[in-house]
Design an enzyme around this catalytic site. Structure first.
Site, PDB file in Angstrom:
ATOM      1  N   GLU A 119       0.810  -1.229   0.000  1.00  0.00           N
ATOM      2  CA  GLU A 119       0.000   0.000   0.000  1.00  0.00           C
ATOM      3  C   GLU A 119       0.838   1.272   0.000  1.00  0.00           C
ATOM      4  OE1 GLU A 119      -0.820  -2.584   1.970  1.00  0.00           O
ATOM      5  OE2 GLU A 119      -2.819  -3.133   1.265  1.00  0.00           O
TER       6      GLU A 119
ATOM      7  N   HIS B  28     -10.092  -4.447  11.078  1.00  0.00           N
ATOM      8  CA  HIS B  28     -10.753  -4.339   9.775  1.00  0.00           C
ATOM      9  C   HIS B  28     -12.078  -3.596   9.868  1.00  0.00           C
ATOM     10  CE1 HIS B  28      -7.809  -7.428   8.884  1.00  0.00           C
ATOM     11  NE2 HIS B  28      -8.054  -7.305   7.608  1.00  0.00           N
TER      12      HIS B  28
END
Lengths: 465, 338
Positions: free
Chosen positions: A198, A267
């Site tokens: 990322e 998450h």
């Protein structure tokens, strides 16, 4: 405890200087910012300001002394109840020392004398105009997932500089199947599978955008964008400013944000307030499929970095979407989803559906709620909220994010600034609870806002609880 | 100083370009001298309080950027860290605009809003100037991505230090650059100290080999010799333009000054610095080469000294005369107005 004032280093190369003049005398009260003395270096005469408060107890280096080494104690500041007879030789090595603050003599105006009014100091700015409503005469039912894909495909057909990159966007067709068939239509040069990296691909996208390409960077979820947030904030958002307007960064960072279901703390986080606090970014968080499509097209065409916050639970939900490819929703404009007279409820993303459900519950109890879908979080459409609150005199804000420094906190402050005289009740925030997201189904449910919690808050705002 | 350690056979076979012409040598000399004099002046203005904040001087490392830039062509991109003044001058950016940015004035490249570490020139393809250690590496890799996407013949020269090379994002970039064969030249400017931490205390292994797991060729070069730098850059730029993907050049160099203006540099001895200055200085070395080879006369060198001094003096004057930015500039350039 007496505090020693040390000879300051007034330039990186200075090792000693002349104590030209004492501005304060022994026994004078001093407070932080007071000029204590003037010191001559080989380059300039500078004033020395006090950092601590107290009384100038004793001057240790007389006016006119030359070659005073940096860090030599030059004076002692005494606190309450201390007197000059304190045996100064008893000041231990560990006693607090203070380096006086150098200030360059400056005859210029004080900066606040010419402080221009910034955008946030004026009245709530009007949102951009929109012709979006006229496109709803011909619509087709689409899922949010399809609407996003259509928006990207239409913009990629229109502009060859637009490309999509991210994990699993190409061959896998998107981890959440948002990029279905894009690889087939546009090929691997424009629909690019990245390694799981990322920070790297966010930075790479920024570089490509600096050169005039228009990357759409997908994060599989925004939870993983925390690895990349340095490039989003330090590189994408700030470079235009730091370059004096030369280096624009037309990039879209998109992906699901917030809680999905049963995926626990790492998450399940709503990052909306994080990005919304950054000048140089635009932040959108739509609810309906038409807004996802219209705002995605606007985001791709925008010359600035746009954070496009999606929601996993919304991906499969269907809405009427205008057929026309000219349908665009301007960034910066909220939408009143349900008109009402008694209380205003603001929400964005998935929480709009909860707010609408709460409005149904409230209607049964005779409370008419106006539901505003914020759609864009930065720049926030303050005017639409203020106008609603002027009518209802009450505001309840709803979001998944933690309460501290949330969008609700911001709206609450904005109401103080722009609608104080219209409020008949305190603003109430309905947020995710202030804990990491638990895994257990019952606990997770308790953390997130629910229509019932929102309705309860609205009743409280109406003094009906 | 270590010479190139790992040169593939191809280089020795295909004869490297002819030795630089007298004209080229003079150009390198002039560019290196301009960077040095400019940085000395910047240091002086800092001491006078005219330049604030962080200010990282490039003195000692001039041969690296001058040698590499000589191998690039119009349209290639350059990006580096916060030790960036030398790169800007080597890219052809105006000394006045750079110095005025250092003093935070209206006439600076960023209108006074960027400062020493954040300057850019789209015209000269200089993409900064980045204050976060290592951040320029993925961004520079993105510049290379854009060259490939646009199918032009350009490449991106990405400079980073021996400190940045330990950042994770550098390896994320290496991986993507190698995977996608991006046209990027990674130049590690190894000046031996990441702020106050020596390479020995911070870096395992050899820096030029840091790309070997990705199949990226790496070469160590004497970064104190502009001709060696130029020769290596020439060879590898050609390799990159041929579509072979990224290359790492580790330049062994040295900074004479502290990490920034406020660094007393106590982590190394005076003798070490003095030895580098007296025995390995890139400007002195080139001067000797040119005089020994009778490429130049003492008078010509003096003339260059005068020209460079005039440019630097003019830049310092401009940087002090240019007004501070208007307060209204606070609110401009936050967003591009659509």
């Amino acid at each position: 405890m007496p505090i020693e004032v040390l000879m300051p280093a007034l330039s990186p190369t200075m090792t000693e200087g002349k104590l030209a003049k004492w501005v304060k005398k022994e026994g004078d009260e001093v407070k932080s910012g007071d000029v204590l003395a003037e010191i001559e270096t080989d380059k300039a005469t500078m004033e020395v300001e006090a950092v601590d408060e107290g009384r100038l107890g004793k001057i240790l280096v007389a006016e006119g002394t030359e070659n005073v080494a940096v860090n030599t104690p030059i004076a002692v500041i005494l606190g309450d109840g201390e007197d000059a007879t304190t045996n100064l030789s008893n000041i231990e090595e560990s006693s607090p020392k203070t380096a006086a603050q150098p200030v360059i003599k400056d005859s210029g105006q004080r900066p606040d004398a010419t402080m221009p009014t910034g955008p946030s100091k004026g009245p709530a700015a009007a949102p951009p105009a929109s012709d979006e409503d006229k496109f709803f005469d011909k619509t087709v039912k689409k899922t949010v997932r399809e609407a996003l894909r259509d928006a990207m495909a239409e913009e990629m057909r229109r502009d060859p500089t637009v490309f999509l990159m991210g994990e699993e966007v190409a061959q896998y067709q998107g981890a959440y199947k948002v990029s279905q068939n894009l690889l087939q239509e546009f090929g691997p040069d424009r629909v690019i599978d990245t390694p799981i990296t990322e920070y790297g691909f966010a930075g790479l996208g920024v570089g490509a955008a600096f050169k005039g390409l228009r990357p759409i960077v997908e994060f599989m979820t925004f939870n993983f964008a925390m690895q990349a947030i340095d490039h989003i904030v330090n590189s994408a958002a700030k470079t235009l400013y730091m370059s004096g307007g030369q280096m624009g960064c037309p990039i879209v960072f998109r992906g699901p944000n917030g809680a999905a279901a049963r995926v626990a703390a790492q998450h399940s986080q709503d990052f909306t307030p994080w990005y919304a606090s950054v000048p140089g970014l635009k932040v959108v968080a739509p609810y309906s499929a038409s807004d996802f499509k219209g705002l995605m097209k606007a985001a791709i065409r925008d010359p600035n970095p746009v954070i496009f916050l999606e929601n996993e639970i919304l991906y499969g939900q269907s809405f009427e979407v205008p057929e026309s490819e000219d349908f665009i929703v301007p960034i910066g404009r909220a939408k009143i989803r349900r008109a009402g007279t008694d209380v205003t409820i603001t929400a964005h993303s998935l929480m709009v559906s909860y707010a609408l459900a709460a409005a149904e519950l409230l209607e049964k109890e005779g409370i008419s709620a106006e539901v505003i879908d914020l759609r864009t979080i930065r720049p926030l459409d303050t005017e639409t909220v203020v106008n609603s609150v002027k009518k209802t005199n009450r505001l309840v804000t709803v979001e998944e994010a933690w309460p501290t420094c949330s969008i609700g906190s911001e709206l609450s402050a904005l109401m103080m600034e722009h609608a104080f005289d219209y409020l008949d009740a305190p603003v109430i925030r309905v947020n995710g609870l202030d804990v990491p997201m638990p895994y257990a189904a019952n606990l997770e449910k308790l953390v997130l806002p629910s229509p019932e919690r929102i309705a309860d808050a609205a009743k409280k705002a109406c003094y009906r609880a | 100083m270590a010479a190139s350690r790992r040169r593939p056979k191809a280089q020795t076979d295909s004869a490297p370009k002819q030795a630089a012409s007298a004209e080229e040598l003079l150009k390198y000399y002039r560019e290196m001298l301009l960077i040095r004099r400019f940085e000395e002046k910047a240091g002086q203005l800092y001491g006078m309080g005219l330049i604030g904040g962080f200010c990282h001087l490039y003195i000692g490392q001039e041969a690296v950027v001058v040698g590499v830039q000589a191998a690039l062509k119009e349209g290639d991109d350059v990006i580096t860290s916060y030790r960036d003044h030398g790169h800007m001058l080597a890219c052809g950016m105006d000394a006045k605009g750079v110095m005025a940015e250092l003093t935070g004035r209206r006439g600076g490249y960023s209108k006074g809003k960027g400062g020493s570490m954040h300057m850019f020139s789209r015209e000269k393809n200089f993409y900064g100037g980045h204050g976060i250690v290592g951040a320029q590496v993925p961004i520079g890799t993105g510049l290379a991505f854009a060259h490939k996407y646009n199918k032009d013949d350009g490449l991106s020269a990405v400079y980073c230090g021996d400190g940045a090379i330990n950042q994770g994002q550098v390896y994320e970039s290496f991986n993507m650059a190698a995977l996608w064969k991006l046209p990027v030249l990674y130049v590690i400017e190894n000046n031996k100290y990441a702020m106050g931490t020596s390479q020995e205390r911070a870096a395992a292994g050899e820096l030029f080999q840091r790309g070997s797991a990705y199949g990226i060729p790496g070469v160590q070069v004497n970064g104190m010799d502009v001709q060696e730098v130029r020769a290596a850059a020439d060879q590898w730029v050609e390799y990159i333009r041929a579509g072979n993907g990224p290359v790492i050049l580790e330049m062994k160099t040295y900074r004479y000054r502290g990490h920034s203006m406020s660094d007393p540099a106590k982590y190394r001895t005076k003798e070490e610095v003095e030895k580098m200055r007296s025995e390995s200085d890139p400007i002195d070395k080139l001067k000797k080469v040119m005089l020994d080879g009778a490429f130049v006369t003492e008078d010509q060198l003096k003339e260059i000294d005068r020209e460079v001094k005039a440019i630097v003096t003019e830049s310092a004057e401009f940087a002090q005369q240019s007004p501070e930015p208007d307060p209204s500039e606070l609110w401009t350039d936050v967003l591009v107005e659509a």
